[in-house]
Design a protein around this motif. Structure first.
Motif, PDB file in Angstrom:
ATOM      1  N   VAL A 123      47.790  32.396  49.573  1.00 52.12           N
ATOM      2  CA  VAL A 123      46.418  32.615  49.024  1.00 52.12           C
ATOM      3  C   VAL A 123      45.682  31.050  48.739  1.00 52.12           C
ATOM      4  O   VAL A 123      44.405  30.912  49.126  1.00 52.12           O
ATOM      5  N   HIS A 137      34.940  32.394  46.703  1.00 49.48           N
ATOM      6  CA  HIS A 137      35.065  33.803  46.543  1.00 49.48           C
ATOM      7  C   HIS A 137      34.408  34.245  45.212  1.00 49.48           C
ATOM      8  O   HIS A 137      33.757  35.516  45.220  1.00 49.48           O
ATOM      9  N   LEU A 140      38.283  36.429  42.778  1.00 45.70           N
ATOM     10  CA  LEU A 140      39.506  36.555  42.893  1.00 45.70           C
ATOM     11  C   LEU A 140      40.365  37.272  41.718  1.00 45.70           C
ATOM     12  O   LEU A 140      40.324  36.826  40.488  1.00 45.70           O
ATOM     13  N   ASN A 144      41.809  42.431  44.276  1.00 46.27           N
ATOM     14  CA  ASN A 144      41.303  41.718  45.632  1.00 46.27           C
ATOM     15  C   ASN A 144      42.253  41.130  46.564  1.00 46.27           C
ATOM     16  O   ASN A 144      41.879  40.244  47.393  1.00 46.27           O
ATOM     17  N   ILE A 145      43.557  41.234  46.118  1.00 38.24           N
ATOM     18  CA  ILE A 145      44.588  40.491  46.963  1.00 38.24           C
ATOM     19  C   ILE A 145      45.645  41.701  47.231  1.00 38.24           C
ATOM     20  O   ILE A 145      45.928  42.269  46.596  1.00 38.24           O
ATOM     21  N   VAL A 159      43.632  38.415  51.260  1.00 38.70           N
ATOM     22  CA  VAL A 159      42.625  38.472  50.279  1.00 38.70           C
ATOM     23  C   VAL A 159      41.250  39.185  50.963  1.00 38.70           C
ATOM     24  O   VAL A 159      40.802  38.924  51.873  1.00 38.70           O
TER      25      VAL A 159
END
Length: 693
Positions: A123, A137, A140, A144-145, A159
């Motif tokens: 990440v 971004h 985050l 969203n991961i 990501v």
């Protein structure tokens, strides 16, 4: 626009849609197969209501461009982006196999040293690459991961969702206004939560990254609230829960120090870059015991009653900070000691999203530049946050409209109410439910074709009883109208068409407080327009005498209704005073509505001699009444004479029998139907007339 369910089997670009695999607030994700290569892909399609919104389309396009510009192994790859007639905007991306980090945390999956180190490395690599390319971004979070399954290999992290990513070099970013908080509040930096976009830089992403790691270790983020506004307030106040509250085993550990370093309220005290943060993270993770990264060891801070982990107590940190960390950043966090006021929350994305929905309904009225202010109230009417122009009288109006909408929801089987619009001469307010609270926005005067104003349409001609009865019928004949109901000021159903006879008593019972609340609004309201899941209720205030309700489908020509109401205005006013016979098509007359509610013919008969003898100065009283009616006409229009006559009857008299000494009481009752400043003016004139002998 094609319905989303109809996209199955459709071709988009070089792929064919196979099945839906997920959906969210902005769009739907499908599984698709390349028609030539035979490879599987994911296709994200915007919801139809957003497909024509230029701002949302621009964000959607920017997401695709941001991802393509990164070309990073840990960022989901976008194969194509476009727009097709009947489908809208879409992105074709690589199809991922695995689960989101959110789901992994929810399942309390263990994050041991190796897995945790692997995760933060990937990440941080994405963030470093994005920041080097001047891309932030800004959203985050665990959702969203994505954790991809790779049999026999290390877990691959992806990501996702660069939908609100920002290119730093942009000088004028019209997609993100100052005062608008975009993102997810539990992971926003204080400056992002406050909508101070000039202060939002790569360190806001680092703050969100630290919040994600915190949640992996604790099972919940450092700011916990299911309420959007409350979470924003906590973030802007730096009101974070120390990691040790959930993980007492990490009390004083270097990993706690590094995470709170990145969670510093002041962005200047956070790690300078994602690479700097990663370097210290890996050192801290290596110092953990083998089970130290597992989330299954956290405790519930709310259930812990010991004083050792009091949120106001932050023991001194034992480990010496590395050279790259400012020692001041490791001092106790300012959990509830900040000068950032709640007023800094000028707006948040709840209003931006709702504004788009309003714009679809009335694009000429609900425009960004026409918005004057916004407010969020709790269920008691207390202001949680506000911005711009939103006077107290409008705050009261929002609270009352919320009650009216809930009452309408209970009276009509149309599902939950979505939003309501209350219109005055000066502005229009949009009100909508938000979680357990209610929010409102205020705009300038609506465009004429979108207005509920009857000015210019009113015809003052008199009508027969038969013509009066046809007024509601003609309104009910408008395409999309399902029923019409006319209520008097005191909540009596005076006329209706299209309402079912069964359950009528309950219907009237539910609507009586709606009428009374309508007339209790702290401003002169032209009309109310409430949208439900399945249908719509529109209400016009007829002077200070009655309320006309129109029950319709969502799509209705409001301008046509206003024109027809103006044409039958006098008839409708007359029916508010003297009910007409309910038409046979609507069922039998309701109990309580009969001749006793009409005007007695005895009122027009010659006065009996025994009563005539009791009336003093009859010619003077008649003259005073005539002048009083003329004065009242200035305030409510041509129906003043009927209103005066009805009021006298309620007092137990007729025009010929009312004593001169009762005129002050008559003036008071008539004034009770008026709002300021008309009320004061009429009382003053009426006092003069009632003293005249």
């Amino acid at each position: 626009m094609t319905r989303e369910a109809d996209l199955i089997g459709r071709d988009i670009g070089q792929v064919k849609i196979l099945q839906e695999i997920g959906s969210g607030g902005m769009g739907v994700v499908y599984k698709a197969r390349h028609k030539i290569l035979g490879t599987d892909h994911a296709v994200k399609v915007l919801h139809p209501e957003y497909a024509s919104n230029k701002k949302i389309l621009e964000r959607f396009r920017r997401e695709a461009l941001a991802i393509r510009s990164l070309q990073h192994d840990n960022v989901v790859f976008v194969l194509d982006f476009g727009w097709e007639q009947g489908i809208g905007a879409y992105q074709i991306m690589e199809l991922l196999d695995g689960i989101s980090l959110y789901q992994a945390i929810k399942e309390k999956q263990a994050f041991g040293k190796e897995r945790l180190a692997n995760f933060v490395t990937q990440v941080a690599s994405v963030l470093e690459c994005a920041h080097e390319n001047s891309i932030l971004h800004r959203d985050l979070k665990p959702d969203n991961i994505f954790l991809c399954v790779r049999h026999g290999k290390q877990e691959r992290v992806k990501v996702l969702d660069f939908g609100i990513a920002k290119v730093v070099q942009e000088v004028s970013n019209k997609l993100t206004r100052t005062g608008v908080a975009l993102g997810t509040p539990q992971y926003m930096s204080p400056e992002q939560a406050a909508g101070n976009w000039e202060d939002v830089d790569h360190r806001s992403d680092i703050y969100a990254f630290a919040s994600v790691i915190y949640e992996m270790l604790a099972g919940k983020p450092p700011v916990t609230s299911n309420h959007f506004t409350e979470a924003l307030v906590k973030q802007t106040n730096g009101d974070l829960t120390p990691l040790r509250m959930y993980r007492p085993d990490l009390d004083g550990h270097y990993l706690e120090q590094v995470i709170h370093w990145a969670l510093a309220f002041n962005r200047e005290q956070r790690p300078p870059t994602a690479g700097d943060f990663l370097r210290e993270l890996l050192v801290a993770i290596e110092a953990l015991p083998d089970e130290g990264g597992s989330v299954d060891t956290f405790v519930d801070a709310e259930e812990d009653t010991g004083s050792e982990f009091d949120t106001q107590y932050m023991p001194s940190l034992s480990s010496a900070p590395p050279p790259s960390i400012d020692p001041k950043a490791l001092e106790p966090l300012p959990f509830a000691d900040t000068s950032v006021p709640d007023g800094a929350l000028l707006q948040d994305h709840i209003f931006s999203t709702q504004l788009q929905a309003f714009h679809q309904i009335a694009p000429g009225t609900f425009k960004d530049e026409a918005m004057r202010g916004s407010v969020i109230l709790d269920i008691t009417g207390h202001v949680l946050s506000s911005q711009g122009f939103f006077p107290e009288v409008c705050v009261q109006g929002v609270h009352l409209v919320d009650g009216i909408c809930q009452q309408l929801q209970a009276a009509r089987p149309n599902g939950s109410w979505r939003h309501g619009f209350i219109e005055t001469k000066e502005n229009v307010m949009g009100v909508f439910p938000y979680l357990d609270d209610v929010a409102g926005m205020i705009f300038g005067c609506p465009e004429q074709r979108e207005s509920m104003a009857l000015d210019g349409y009113v015809q003052n001609s008199q009508h027969t009883s038969q013509e009066q009865a046809q007024a509601v019928v003609q309104l009910a004949s408008v395409s999309g109208v399902e029923a019409v109901a006319l209520f008097s000021l005191d909540g009596q159903l005076m006329s209706h068409y299209g309402l079912p006879v069964e359950g009528m008593d309950r219907f009237v019972l539910r609507f009586t407080p709606v009428v009374q609340a309508f007339f209790s609004l702290p401003f002169d309201a032209r009309g109310l327009d409430v949208w439900f899941e399945d249908g719509r209720v529109l209400a016009w205030q007829l002077e200070q005498i009655g309320v006309l309700f129109v029950f319709s489908q969502k799509m209705i020509n409001k301008l046509m209704l206003s024109v027809l109401i103006g044409r039958h205005y006098v008839s409708l006013i007359q029916q508010c005073i003297t009910p007409v016979t309910i038409l046979p098509e609507t069922g039998p007359p309701l109990s309580g509505l009969g001749e006793s509610h009409g005007l007695s013919s005895a009122e027009t008969e010659d006065l009996p001699p025994e009563l005539a003898a009791q009336v003093l100065d009859m010619p003077d009283c008649a003259a005073a009444l005539e002048e009083l009616e003329q004065e009242y006409t200035k305030h409510i229009g041509p129906m003043a004479k009927l209103v005066v006559k009805k009021t006298i009857k309620k007092m137990g008299f007729t025009r010929k029998t009312i004593p001169f000494g009762e005129l002050p009481q008559l003036v008071q009752q008539l004034a009770g139907r008026l709002n300021e400043p008309k009320k004061s003016d009429f009382l003053a004139k009426g006092a003069v007339l009632s003293r005249r002998k």
